[in-house]
Design an enzyme around this catalytic site. Sequence first.
Site, PDB file in Angstrom:
ATOM      1  N   THR A 175      12.662 -19.159  -8.150  1.00 15.95           N
ATOM      2  CA  THR A 175      11.719 -18.890  -9.237  1.00 15.95           C
ATOM      3  C   THR A 175      12.085 -17.611  -9.977  1.00 15.95           C
ATOM      4  O   THR A 175      12.129 -17.581 -11.210  1.00 15.95           O
ATOM      5  CB  THR A 175      10.288 -18.764  -8.672  1.00 15.95           C
ATOM      6  N   TYR A 223       9.513 -23.490   1.475  1.00 13.65           N
ATOM      7  CA  TYR A 223       8.889 -22.474   0.627  1.00 13.65           C
ATOM      8  C   TYR A 223       7.476 -22.924   0.300  1.00 13.65           C
ATOM      9  O   TYR A 223       7.271 -23.924  -0.381  1.00 13.65           O
ATOM     10  CB  TYR A 223       9.719 -22.279  -0.643  1.00 13.65           C
ATOM     11  N   ARG A 240       1.705 -21.336  -7.046  1.00  9.91           N
ATOM     12  CA  ARG A 240       2.543 -21.983  -8.060  1.00  9.91           C
ATOM     13  C   ARG A 240       2.523 -23.505  -7.942  1.00  9.91           C
ATOM     14  O   ARG A 240       2.760 -24.203  -8.923  1.00  9.91           O
ATOM     15  CB  ARG A 240       3.990 -21.478  -7.962  1.00  9.91           C
ATOM     16  N   LYS A 257       9.515 -19.573   3.915  1.00  9.71           N
ATOM     17  CA  LYS A 257       9.125 -18.455   3.068  1.00  9.71           C
ATOM     18  C   LYS A 257       7.649 -18.641   2.786  1.00  9.71           C
ATOM     19  O   LYS A 257       7.249 -19.545   2.052  1.00  9.71           O
ATOM     20  CB  LYS A 257       9.933 -18.452   1.762  1.00  9.71           C
ATOM     21  N   ILE A 284      11.683 -12.403   1.811  1.00  7.46           N
ATOM     22  CA  ILE A 284      12.477 -12.864   0.676  1.00  7.46           C
ATOM     23  C   ILE A 284      11.833 -12.202  -0.528  1.00  7.46           C
ATOM     24  O   ILE A 284      10.728 -12.549  -0.927  1.00  7.46           O
ATOM     25  CB  ILE A 284      12.500 -14.394   0.575  1.00  7.46           C
TER      26      ILE A 284
END
Length: 303
Positions: A48, A142, A147, A171, A213
């Site tokens: 992203t 993730y 989002r 993540k 991360i």
Amino acid sequence: MATAKFGRVITAMITPFLEDGSVDYEGAAALARHLVAHGSEGILVGGTTGEGATMTTEEKLKLYKTIVDAVGRNAPGKKVPVMGNIGTISTRDTILFGREAKKTGIDCALAIVPFYVKPNQEGMYQHFRAIAKHVDLPIVLYNVPGRTGVSIQPETIKRIVDECPNVVGIKDATGNWDQVTKEKTLLPDDFMIYSGDDAFTLPILAGGGVGVISVASHVIGDDLLAMVDAFEKGDLEKARALHLKMYPIMKGMFFVASPIPVKTAVNLIGQPGGHFRLPIVEPSEEEKNHVYQMLKDYGGLVK
């Protein structure tokens, strides 16, 4: 106890674009080398923060190969693990791209919970199971409900991991302490939990996570790694002091849509941040001045 096989501080690297909109591959390689010299023990490409959703398949594959050659397994100097983002909302497209990405030499793949389509838990299970079965790479999930609109539950992650030994970590950008605790309770000891939110890194370490991360590591990577080091050595006072010192930058990198602040910050410290691709736009003068003031207040980042 899990160890950070892909680095304790992994930078989710921006992608520099030239003024004509093309990828600045030389700039990306130079930035990756700078990051590795300043606290990054791994690099995530095409995520992203890297504006990967605006890039073509060909651009991403070339970029992954560029970073592998610059700092990864093919690098002439210091080598660090390189993680490539392969995630899309299409299971089939993710698998096809993942297979091509493997050929670039990346060490592992990041796969996001499908965004926009909002799959249920069974859909997420089937999605990630198929990816893991057909992409011969270690997979890091993730989870970023802010989002994607949905969150993969720890019980679903366990179902996937029980069947797919190459799903090795997550993540976690949920900001949910219960979620992280349950992940640690249900999943194998060697399953890696990375913070997906810089400001949540110290709590995640305390809960058994392995690192972060990171976005802020573009500019404060040395201090971020020092915080992880201090925590691992049991120096909680130092870790807490570094967390509090970094907090304004860690939060400030998201005061407007990311990666506008971090890319602006990279340019301001004299590294190749480059331009943006729509729908991400250049910062206003007010926004640029705000980023500059953050860096100046931190001390030693800008003149």
